[in-house]
Design a protein around this motif. Structure first.
Motif, short mmCIF file in Angstrom:
data_model
loop_
_atom_site.label_atom_id
_atom_site.label_comp_id
_atom_site.label_asym_id
_atom_site.label_seq_id
_atom_site.Cartn_x
_atom_site.Cartn_y
_atom_site.Cartn_z
N LYS A 3 0.85 -1.19 0.00
CA LYS A 3 0.00 0.00 0.00
C LYS A 3 0.88 1.24 0.00
N LYS A 4 0.36 2.29 -0.62
CA LYS A 4 1.08 3.55 -0.69
C LYS A 4 0.18 4.64 -0.12
N LEU A 5 0.74 5.47 0.73
CA LEU A 5 -0.02 6.56 1.34
C LEU A 5 -0.18 7.68 0.32
N CYS A 6 -1.42 7.91 -0.10
CA CYS A 6 -1.73 8.93 -1.10
C CYS A 6 -2.98 9.70 -0.69
N VAL A 21 -5.49 8.96 4.35
CA VAL A 21 -5.01 8.31 5.58
C VAL A 21 -6.01 7.24 6.02
N GLY A 22 -7.30 7.54 5.93
CA GLY A 22 -8.32 6.58 6.29
C GLY A 22 -8.28 5.33 5.42
N GLU A 23 -8.08 5.51 4.13
CA GLU A 23 -7.97 4.37 3.22
C GLU A 23 -6.71 3.56 3.50
N TYR A 24 -5.63 4.24 3.86
CA TYR A 24 -4.35 3.57 4.11
C TYR A 24 -4.42 2.68 5.35
N ILE A 25 -5.08 3.16 6.41
CA ILE A 25 -5.14 2.37 7.65
C ILE A 25 -6.47 1.63 7.81
N ASN A 26 -7.27 1.59 6.75
CA ASN A 26 -8.56 0.89 6.76
C ASN A 26 -9.47 1.37 7.88
N LEU A 27 -9.62 2.68 7.96
CA LEU A 27 -10.46 3.31 8.97
C LEU A 27 -11.37 4.31 8.27
N ASP A 28 -12.54 4.51 8.81
CA ASP A 28 -13.48 5.46 8.23
C ASP A 28 -12.86 6.86 8.21
N PRO A 29 -12.84 7.54 7.07
CA PRO A 29 -12.25 8.88 7.00
C PRO A 29 -12.89 9.89 7.94
N THR A 30 -14.15 9.68 8.31
CA THR A 30 -14.80 10.59 9.24
C THR A 30 -14.12 10.54 10.61
N ILE A 31 -13.72 9.36 11.03
CA ILE A 31 -13.01 9.22 12.30
C ILE A 31 -11.65 9.90 12.22
N VAL A 32 -10.98 9.75 11.08
CA VAL A 32 -9.68 10.42 10.90
C VAL A 32 -9.87 11.93 10.94
N ARG A 33 -10.92 12.43 10.31
CA ARG A 33 -11.19 13.88 10.33
C ARG A 33 -11.46 14.37 11.75
N LEU A 34 -12.21 13.59 12.53
CA LEU A 34 -12.48 13.97 13.92
C LEU A 34 -11.20 13.99 14.76
N LEU A 35 -10.35 12.99 14.56
CA LEU A 35 -9.09 12.97 15.29
C LEU A 35 -8.19 14.15 14.89
N TRP A 36 -8.20 14.49 13.61
CA TRP A 36 -7.41 15.61 13.13
C TRP A 36 -7.93 16.92 13.72
N ALA A 37 -9.24 17.06 13.78
CA ALA A 37 -9.84 18.25 14.39
C ALA A 37 -9.50 18.33 15.87
N LEU A 38 -9.45 17.19 16.54
CA LEU A 38 -9.06 17.17 17.94
C LEU A 38 -7.62 17.63 18.11
N LEU A 39 -6.74 17.24 17.21
CA LEU A 39 -5.35 17.72 17.25
C LEU A 39 -5.29 19.23 17.08
N VAL A 40 -6.11 19.75 16.20
CA VAL A 40 -6.12 21.20 15.96
C VAL A 40 -6.59 21.94 17.21
#
Length: 63
Positions: A3-6, A21-40
């Motif tokens: 797999k390649k991170l794209c 990132v969600g596709e790369y780690i087989n996770l729902d992109p909505t969860i990745v977006r929420l985690l990213w927003a939490l980081l912000v």
């Protein structure tokens, strides 16, 4: 094939970083977006990390 991170060209809201990132780690992109927003909100580093990822990560299917 490895797999390649794209960035995602199909599952994107701003530039496709969280979708990729969600596709790369087989996770729902909505969860990745929420985690990213939490980081912000908590640390403020999420914005800088997102901008760097948007510049560095290639698209999954260049046009």
């Amino acid at each position: 094939m490895a797999k390649k991170l794209c960035r995602s060209s199909t599952n994107r809201m701003i530039s496709g970083v969280c979708g990729g990132v969600g596709e790369y780690i087989n996770l729902d992109p909505t969860i990745v977006r929420l985690l990213w927003a939490l980081l912000v909100v908590c640390y403020g580093t999420g914005v800088l990390a997102y901008i760097i990822a948007a510049i560095v990560m290639p698209y999954d299917n260049p046009q």
